[in-house]
Design a protein around this motif. Structure first.
Motif, short mmCIF file in Angstrom:
data_model
loop_
_atom_site.label_atom_id
_atom_site.label_comp_id
_atom_site.label_asym_id
_atom_site.label_seq_id
_atom_site.Cartn_x
_atom_site.Cartn_y
_atom_site.Cartn_z
N UNK A 152 0.72 -1.15 0.16
CA UNK A 152 0.07 -0.09 0.03
C UNK A 152 0.77 1.32 -0.09
N UNK A 153 0.12 2.32 0.23
CA UNK A 153 0.87 3.69 0.19
C UNK A 153 0.42 4.74 -0.79
N UNK A 154 0.01 4.44 -2.01
CA UNK A 154 -0.49 5.35 -2.99
C UNK A 154 -2.05 5.36 -2.89
N UNK A 155 -2.74 6.43 -3.37
CA UNK A 155 -4.18 6.73 -3.37
C UNK A 155 -4.71 5.59 -4.26
N UNK A 156 -6.04 5.38 -4.23
CA UNK A 156 -6.83 4.40 -5.05
C UNK A 156 -6.62 4.90 -6.51
N UNK A 157 -6.82 3.81 -7.25
CA UNK A 157 -6.85 4.24 -8.93
C UNK A 157 -7.81 5.25 -9.26
N UNK A 158 -8.91 5.31 -8.47
CA UNK A 158 -9.96 6.08 -8.82
C UNK A 158 -9.62 7.49 -8.30
N UNK A 159 -8.79 7.77 -7.17
CA UNK A 159 -8.46 8.99 -6.82
C UNK A 159 -7.38 9.40 -7.93
N UNK A 160 -6.44 8.30 -8.52
CA UNK A 160 -5.32 8.95 -9.11
C UNK A 160 -5.74 9.11 -10.63
N UNK A 161 -6.81 8.75 -11.09
CA UNK A 161 -7.46 8.91 -12.43
C UNK A 161 -8.35 10.21 -12.28
N UNK A 162 -8.68 10.41 -11.24
CA UNK A 162 -10.01 11.48 -11.10
C UNK A 162 -9.79 12.73 -11.90
N UNK A 163 -8.83 13.31 -12.22
CA UNK A 163 -8.59 14.55 -13.04
C UNK A 163 -9.23 14.30 -14.44
N UNK A 164 -9.18 13.18 -14.80
CA UNK A 164 -9.76 12.87 -16.31
C UNK A 164 -11.24 12.17 -16.36
N UNK A 165 -11.63 11.60 -15.05
CA UNK A 165 -12.62 10.88 -15.15
C UNK A 165 -13.98 11.10 -15.76
#
Length: 395
Positions: A152-165
């Motif tokens: 672990x350690x990183x944000x979720x995929x959804x959070x990481x992709x949020x700018x373009x979702x």
């Protein structure tokens, strides 16, 4: 790993990463531990495992991860290793099974990972099958794609992709089907070399004549916190394009569920650290740059699309693939030249243009995670031990 974007505070923001980290074996071990193990990696799409017992496997950093659909319809991820003597359980990249049977000693696991059968069980004193199910692996399903990570350690995929979702949503990723089986192509270059090339905006015009014709001045790059936007609207190539480009523009039909400004628009999203989505009206592709050694990478590629039997769409998809095969062939030569140059004693780092925002962002994150990447030359041997010593409580 509480590391966020560091580009605004990075004193070396105007410079590339040093050449030695594209070839050094000790660096490779450190970045596998600190960058790749905690990162999200795509295994498959849920529609690639539609039925109970269907599975797909991803192998990376010495691990084999199996994603499978249970009898209850739930998708789960496990380490592909028996709890008895460590044997691999399933072979190949995909398949369908009724249960997982270890080929070594015939221990049996259900599709939910529970240990259900142990030959000569009475000969194992104080043994509990409830405590010896398969090791689970953290998993996230984002818009139909199944991601796993080892730590672990990183944000979720959804959070990481949020700018373009919001821009991705109309494409209906969740409903897409694989167009073909995943392909894995070996490349004799460091994985970061492939990532850099994917995010590099300045080579489009001089090195890709087809993309130059198709994009013209419309190709833009935007660096997000954990994912980047690249691409733009396509130009009219009726008079200037190759036959593949002209016919693609001619045959590509309207896609009713997409907004007008995405009908003829090629764009790309690069997810930290090594995953890329190519997004077109006719289909999407993902590329995954999986490190296999200090100077070798497995390029994992597959295409997805919504069901569409129109002849025009079939033609457009064929032509899109043809155009991109040529681009990929050009890139293969380019990254090979760069990898060769990384071995020269005359090259350490190079300046980055203010327009190379994605390269700056990537380099800043690497420097924040592994500060040794600020050095022009490798430290004395043994420096990586503090990065590669793993907590025994982390699975």
């Amino acid at each position: 790993m509480a590391v966020g974007p560091e580009i605004d505070t990075d004193p070396q923001a105007g410079w590339s990463l040093p050449a030695w980290i594209y070839r050094d074996a000790e660096w490779h071990d450190a970045e596998m531990a600190r960058i790749i193990r905690p990162s999200w990696q795509i295994v498959c799409h849920v529609h690639g495992i539609p039925n109970a017992g269907d599975f797909q496997v991803l192998e990376y950093v010495g691990e084999s991860i199996v994603v499978l659909r249970g009898d209850d319809g739930v998708v789960r991820a496990f380490a592909n290793v028996c709890r008895h003597r460590g044997s691999r359980l399933v072979d190949g990249v995909s398949g369908c099974i009724r249960k997982l049977v270890c080929p070594y000693h015939a221990w049996v696991y259900g599709l939910d990972g529970r240990l259900t059968g142990v030959p000569l069980k009475s000969t194992y004193p104080e043994f509990s099958t409830e405590n010896h199910g398969l090791f689970g692996v953290e998993m996230e399903i984002w818009r139909g794609f199944v991601f796993v990570r080892l730590e672990g350690g990183l944000p979720s995929v959804a959070e990481m992709m949020a700018p373009w979702d919001a821009e991705i949503a109309p494409y209906r990723f969740e409903d897409m089907q694989p167009l073909r089986a995943v392909s894995v192509r070996p490349r004799n270059v460091n994985w970061k070399n492939l990532c850099d090339n994917y995010s590099d905006n300045l080579h489009i015009l001089p090195a890709h004549p087809g993309l130059k014709r198709m994009f013209g001045p419309n190709y833009v790059t935007i660096a997000g916190p954990w994912s980047d936007f690249l691409g733009g609207p396509l130009q009219d190539v009726a008079r200037t394009g190759s036959w593949s480009e002209r016919l693609y523009a001619k045959f590509l039909p309207r896609v009713d569920h997409l907004p007008e400004n995405r009908q003829r628009h090629w764009w790309y999203v690069k997810l930290w650290p090594n995953i890329a989505f190519d997004i077109y009206a006719d289909q999407i592709d993902f590329m995954q740059f999986i490190p296999t050694g200090p100077t070798t990478t497995a390029l994992r590629v597959i295409s997805y699309a919504l069901p569409d039997d129109r002849r025009e769409m079939r033609a457009a998809r064929y032509l899109s693939d043809r155009i991109n095969r040529e681009v990929n062939a050009e890139d293969t030569v380019l990254v090979g030249r760069v990898q060769a140059g990384m071995s020269s004693s005359h090259f350490t780092v190079g300046p980055l243009s203010e327009t190379e925002v994605c390269l700056r962002s990537f380099a800043a994150k690497v420097r924040a995670i592994l500060p040794e990447s600020r050095l022009p030359h490798p430290p004395a041997p043994g420096w990586s031990r503090r990065h590669t010593h793993r907590n025994p409580n982390v699975s």
